[in-house]
Design an enzyme around this catalytic site. Structure first.
Site, mmCIF file in Angstrom:
data_model
loop_
_atom_site.group_PDB
_atom_site.id
_atom_site.type_symbol
_atom_site.label_atom_id
_atom_site.label_comp_id
_atom_site.label_asym_id
_atom_site.label_seq_id
_atom_site.Cartn_x
_atom_site.Cartn_y
_atom_site.Cartn_z
ATOM 1 N N LYS A 70 -22.838 -38.946 4.998
ATOM 2 C CA LYS A 70 -24.588 -38.299 4.517
ATOM 3 C C LYS A 70 -24.399 -37.468 2.852
ATOM 4 O O LYS A 70 -23.605 -36.724 2.582
ATOM 5 C CB LYS A 70 -24.707 -37.633 5.754
ATOM 6 N N ASP A 97 -22.230 -30.040 11.598
ATOM 7 C CA ASP A 97 -23.126 -31.244 11.406
ATOM 8 C C ASP A 97 -22.516 -32.612 12.189
ATOM 9 O O ASP A 97 -22.503 -33.763 12.164
ATOM 10 C CB ASP A 97 -22.844 -31.509 10.067
HETATM 11 P P1 ATP Z 1 -19.375 -30.419 6.344
HETATM 12 O O1 ATP Z 1 -20.744 -31.774 4.939
HETATM 13 O O2 ATP Z 1 -20.214 -31.040 7.005
HETATM 14 O O3 ATP Z 1 -20.144 -29.414 5.278
HETATM 15 P P2 ATP Z 1 -17.429 -31.401 4.080
HETATM 16 O O4 ATP Z 1 -18.297 -33.216 3.720
HETATM 17 O O5 ATP Z 1 -17.934 -30.457 3.322
HETATM 18 O O6 ATP Z 1 -18.260 -31.384 5.970
HETATM 19 P P3 ATP Z 1 -15.189 -32.247 5.185
HETATM 20 O O7 ATP Z 1 -14.768 -33.253 4.558
HETATM 21 O O8 ATP Z 1 -15.810 -32.595 6.896
HETATM 22 O O9 ATP Z 1 -15.918 -31.514 4.628
HETATM 23 O O10 ATP Z 1 -13.215 -31.083 5.681
HETATM 24 C C1 ATP Z 1 -14.082 -30.015 5.778
HETATM 25 C C2 ATP Z 1 -12.928 -29.486 5.970
HETATM 26 O O11 ATP Z 1 -12.791 -29.820 6.658
HETATM 27 C C3 ATP Z 1 -10.987 -30.329 5.601
HETATM 28 O O12 ATP Z 1 -11.120 -29.133 4.117
HETATM 29 C C4 ATP Z 1 -10.247 -30.265 6.551
HETATM 30 O O13 ATP Z 1 -9.383 -28.951 5.536
HETATM 31 C C5 ATP Z 1 -10.829 -30.225 7.193
HETATM 32 N N1 ATP Z 1 -10.867 -31.121 8.003
HETATM 33 C C6 ATP Z 1 -10.671 -30.964 9.546
HETATM 34 N N2 ATP Z 1 -10.738 -31.963 9.842
HETATM 35 C C7 ATP Z 1 -11.077 -33.346 8.783
HETATM 36 C C8 ATP Z 1 -11.355 -34.988 9.020
HETATM 37 N N3 ATP Z 1 -11.031 -35.682 9.642
HETATM 38 N N4 ATP Z 1 -11.901 -35.300 7.662
HETATM 39 C C9 ATP Z 1 -11.372 -34.158 6.676
HETATM 40 N N5 ATP Z 1 -12.171 -32.936 7.002
HETATM 41 C C10 ATP Z 1 -10.930 -32.508 8.042
#
Ligand code: ATP
Length: 285
Positions: A6, A135
């Site tokens: 997203k 989210d």
């Molecule tokens: P959001 O946009 O929902 O705030 P994001 O895209 O910025 O999330 P994610 O890729 O969800 O960030 O990752 C955030 C942190 O979550 C990572 O640094 C990691 O340590 C942890 N994490 C836990 N599970 C997962 C997963 N399945 N995939 C990626 N990261 C994960």
């Protein structure tokens, strides 16, 4: 199962709550691609939950990975023993990039468990999703949504274009969402009323010039101060045809909206040769 990713076409922060969450007024827009792929394989009950994933930055401990957390939360709510499971996770969504990758994975595991066991009501599933992360509820049924509260109030938005002329620029470093929220200027954000409905109206009319005026991200200022690469990227994309270039979610991905697909493709070619290999560019579907 394939997940979605997203962007936040707008992310206005409207308040900080006593529970530490922030209230948002945001337009979430899903993409089929980039997506992660998740498969659950049965294993002997005694072996518990294991995560298999090759991507750097993704925790493999089930109590830290959103896939494992989803299994534990689902089983606890359903009063079930945790089954033996191997979760195969193929990551394509940039990690800690503001594109909701971990949240999408957690929601996908909840959906897979619900398909299998049908042990929870939809309301219970939604509240478990929210307990995993703000989210996660969006990814239970990803469709363009006007999101308020901390992420738990979702109103589907009809009539938006099926595809948008967007280019994503994902710098190859992570930003923690907690850092972005801690460093935002709350007073400045709450002083500016959200204009999400005007953004939605403009997108429905496919009037991308007007939509660009209403796109906003209240978290981005702190990111631009700390990471000058993001300023370079934003300015490069604006110079090469973007109507708006701003941070998505808690960053560091930059989301650029163009007049049409041809303009997005042209900017992609120029930007890739300029910023490769520090930045991964994606034309999302
Ligand atoms: P959001 O946009 O929902 O705030 P994001 O895209 O910025 O999330 P994610 O890729 O969800 O960030 O990752 C955030 C942190 O979550 C990572 O640094 C990691 O340590 C942890 N994490 C836990 N599970 C997962 C997963 N399945 N995939 C990626 N990261 C994960």
């Amino acid at each position: 199962m394939l997940t979605c990713s997203k962007v936040n076409l707008s992310l206005a922060v409207t308040a900080k709550r006593p529970d530490g969450y922030h209230d948002l007024d945001s337009l979430f827009y899903p993409f089929r691609d980039p997506s992660d792929e998740i498969r659950l394989d049965d294993a002997p009950a005694a072996s518990g939950v294991a995560i298999r994933c090759d991507a750097p930055g993704v925790p493999l401990e089930p109590e830290k990975n959103l896939c494992g957390k989803a299994v534990y939360a689902y089983c606890k709510a359903a009063g079930m023993d945790v089954p033996g499971l191997v979760i195969h996770l193929e990551k394509h969504i940039p990690v800690a990039a503001g594109m909701g990758g971990g949240s999408a994975d957690g929601a996908a595991v909840l959906r897979l468990l619900q398909e299998r066991f049908r042990a929870l009501s939809q309301e219970r599933l939604e509240s478990i999703a929210f307990s995993l992360g703000a989210d996660v509820p969006f990814f239970l049924n990803p469709r363009p949504s006007h999101v308020t509260g901390a992420g738990e109030h979702l109103v589907p938005v009809d009539g938006l274009p099926e595809r948008l002329p967007i280019l994503l620029a994902a710098p190859q470093f992570p930003v923690s969402a907690a850092w972005a929220y801690q460093h935002m200027d709350l007073a400045r954000a709450v002083a500016e009323p959200p204009r999400t409905n005007e953004l939605i109206d403009a997108l429905r009319r496919r009037d991308f010039e007007s939509a660009a005026q209403f796109m906003r991200n209240d978290l981005e200022h702190a990111l631009f101060v700390k990471f000058p690469l993001l300023v370079l990227l934003r300015d490069f994309l604006l110079k090469h045809g973007a109507l708006r270039a701003m941070v998505s979610g808690s960053g560091p991905t930059i989301l650029a909206l163009f007049r049409d697909d041809a303009a997005a493709h042209a900017a992609h070619a120029r930007a890739a040769s300029e910023f490769d290999p520090c930045v991964r560019f994606l034309l999302p579907e």
